[in-house]
Scaffold this active site. Structure first.
Site, PDB file in Angstrom:
ATOM      1  N   LYS A  94     -14.225  -3.119  20.624  1.00 19.03           N
ATOM      2  CA  LYS A  94     -13.944  -1.812  21.248  1.00 19.03           C
ATOM      3  C   LYS A  94     -15.221  -1.237  21.860  1.00 19.03           C
ATOM      4  O   LYS A  94     -15.217  -0.757  22.981  1.00 19.03           O
ATOM      5  CB  LYS A  94     -13.444  -0.800  20.203  1.00 19.03           C
ATOM      6  CG  LYS A  94     -12.031  -1.013  19.744  1.00 19.03           C
ATOM      7  CD  LYS A  94     -11.577   0.168  18.853  1.00 19.03           C
ATOM      8  CE  LYS A  94     -10.482  -0.295  17.923  1.00 19.03           C
ATOM      9  NZ  LYS A  94      -9.864   0.799  17.157  1.00 19.03           N
ATOM     10  N   LYS A 106     -16.749  -1.170   9.645  1.00 15.32           N
ATOM     11  CA  LYS A 106     -15.498  -0.603   9.135  1.00 15.32           C
ATOM     12  C   LYS A 106     -15.572  -0.489   7.631  1.00 15.32           C
ATOM     13  O   LYS A 106     -16.235  -1.289   6.973  1.00 15.32           O
ATOM     14  CB  LYS A 106     -14.316  -1.508   9.495  1.00 15.32           C
ATOM     15  CG  LYS A 106     -12.964  -0.825   9.383  1.00 15.32           C
ATOM     16  CD  LYS A 106     -12.746   0.094  10.562  1.00 15.32           C
ATOM     17  CE  LYS A 106     -11.362   0.616  10.686  1.00 15.32           C
ATOM     18  NZ  LYS A 106     -11.083   1.025  12.060  1.00 15.32           N
ATOM     19  N   THR A 190      -7.984   9.628  20.340  1.00 16.08           N
ATOM     20  CA  THR A 190      -7.298   8.327  20.354  1.00 16.08           C
ATOM     21  C   THR A 190      -6.063   8.416  21.240  1.00 16.08           C
ATOM     22  O   THR A 190      -5.829   7.550  22.095  1.00 16.08           O
ATOM     23  CB  THR A 190      -6.928   7.895  18.917  1.00 16.08           C
ATOM     24  OG1 THR A 190      -8.107   7.958  18.117  1.00 16.08           O
ATOM     25  CG2 THR A 190      -6.380   6.483  18.889  1.00 16.08           C
ATOM     26  N   SER A 348     -16.202   9.710  19.364  1.00 17.30           N
ATOM     27  CA  SER A 348     -17.135   9.675  18.238  1.00 17.30           C
ATOM     28  C   SER A 348     -18.560   9.460  18.744  1.00 17.30           C
ATOM     29  O   SER A 348     -19.517  10.071  18.246  1.00 17.30           O
ATOM     30  CB  SER A 348     -16.789   8.531  17.283  1.00 17.30           C
ATOM     31  OG  SER A 348     -15.863   8.955  16.326  1.00 17.30           O
TER      32      SER A 348
END
Ligand code: GLU
Length: 414
Positions: A94, A106, A190, A348
């Site tokens: 991404k 993550k 998102t 972000s």
């Protein structure tokens, strides 16, 4: 390649394919086929009833050649090590696709926040930060929200980290409340990113958003804001769903009413008697289908029955490896997760930039910058797919892997 390839293995498979298409050697694949760092932690929490429960958590850092690693933390009973690893690899992709100066990371904790009190969640969030604090930080690895985590949890985590370091550290984590250095537009980011991908994909397929029939699986952060954006843009949102079932109305659902009635975990269908199943929802007649819930929803079992012209993956991993092939062969335009869900991490990044400079932007400014990044990412992936005659997922992996492979090469790692 069988259908039962898990997320991690199929991600490795597509990365391998993408690197080969880009002309890299096996050695590059050896480096990128799994995270460079994976920490497992155990977090004891005194529960409200006085007992101690020990939770297992993870933090994976896939590749930090481009810059610090970045990615959310999920709280879910089904979190497991392989999933967290795969998700960190998707974050690298991404960040490459939207061209952010990050690698992928993550985290996850095996827990069910739906059954926990506020006090228990706070202790768990703070305990997790203490457990991973050595490997995270504003210039090392920057966490963020993911499934079942929100701005309150980010606030507790930021506070714990700041106390540990004895420094106010807003840049340690993103997705914070606005008063603690959060960015305007982050909560909706998102869904904004998905909307931009839908608009661009619709142009390619000559579909007018006004009047288009849209089906959305999932009514969480991404699904609910997306339903609102689509509804406001004049599309007909004919079906939505949550973990319990789906609502369908061929004339379009009353989205404002549903948003008003949903609980904080996105549940709304339990209030209605006439529901259909999630399985039926995926096969409805529509122009645009958006899986915005969990993984492995479109498989070789139902891929032949999908009626949509465009499938936009707002969730991570909703379409299996086999199903991706079937949809592409059927000429359905599939906008893959690593592109369609990149709006969150993009804002972000803007949040982190604002924290670092201590100067904050308006929502218009954030949205404008998000729009520019996503439109260029979409077209970059689409053109790669056309020029190299590969499906959109492979094209997205090629675009996403290129920067980290180059950075790893320049650093002399491969
Ligand atoms: N958890 C989100 C994702 O999967 C956002 C990550 C971030 O904002 O860093 O893309």
């Amino acid at each position: 390649m069988g259908e039962n390839l898990n997320l991690f293995t199929s991600t490795q498979y597509v990365i391998n394919d993408a690197l080969a298409k880009l002309g890299y050697t096996e050695e590059m694949y050896e480096l990128l086929k799994e995270p460079v760092r994976m920490l497992t932690v155990r977090i004891p929490v005194r529960m409200d009833d006085g007992t101690i429960q020990v939770f297992t958590g993870y933090r994976a850092q896939h590749n930090d050649a481009v810059g610090p690693t970045k990615g959310g933390v999920r709280f879910h009973p089904e979190v497991d090590e392989e999933e967290v690893k795969a998700l960190s690899m998707w974050m690298s992709l991404k960040c490459g696709i939207v061209d952010l100066p990050y690698g992928g990371g993550k985290g996850g904790i095996i827990c069910d926040p739906r059954t926990m009190s506020f006090a228990e969640l706070e202790k768990l969030s703070r305990g997790y930060v203490r457990a991973i604090s050595q490997i995270v930080g504003p210039t090392k690895d920057i966490p963020a929200p993911d499934v079942y985590t929100n701005s309150q949890i980010m606030a507790w985590m930021m506070d714990e980290y700041s106390r540990l370091r004895e420094n106010d550290s807003p840049g340690f984590i993103t997705g914070k409340p606005i008063v603690l250095g959060g960015s305007q537009g982050r909560e909706k980011a998102t869904a904004q990113g998905v909307t931009i991908c839908i608009e661009e994909a619709a142009k390619k397929r000559n579909i007018n958003i006004k009047g288009a029939r849209v089906v959305i699986q999932g009514f969480g952060n991404a699904g609910s804001f997306l339903a609102k954006f689509m509804h406001d843009a004049g599309a007909k949102v004919v079906a939505i769903s949550d973990a319990h079932g789906a609502l369908y109305d061929q004339d379009g659902l009353d989205i404002d009413y549903l948003l008003d009635r949903r609980d904080s975990f996105g549940t709304v269908t339990t209030l209605f008697e006439n529901t259909i199943s999630n399985k039926e929802l995926l096969e409805l007649e529509c122009d645009i289908l958006v899986p915005a819930a969990i993984s492995n929803q479109i498989t070789s079992e139902n891929a032949h029955n999908i009626k949509a012209a465009i499938v936009v993956e707002a969730a991570n991993g909703p379409t299996t490896f086999e199903a991706t092939k079937i949809l592409s062969e059927r000429g359905i335009l599939l906008v893959p997760d690593v592109l369609a869900s990149a709006g969150g991490v993009t804002v972000s990044y803007f949040e982190w930039v604002q924290n670092n400079q201590g100067y904050y932007w308006s929502e218009e400014e954030v949205n404008e910058k998000l729009h520019a990044k996503l439109v260029s990412a979409f077209n970059n992936v689409y053109e790669t797919s056309e020029n190299r005659r590969v499906n959109m997922r492979l094209a997205a992996y090629m675009v996403g892997a290129r920067k980290m492979a180059e950075a790893s090469r320049f650093r002399g790692w491969v």
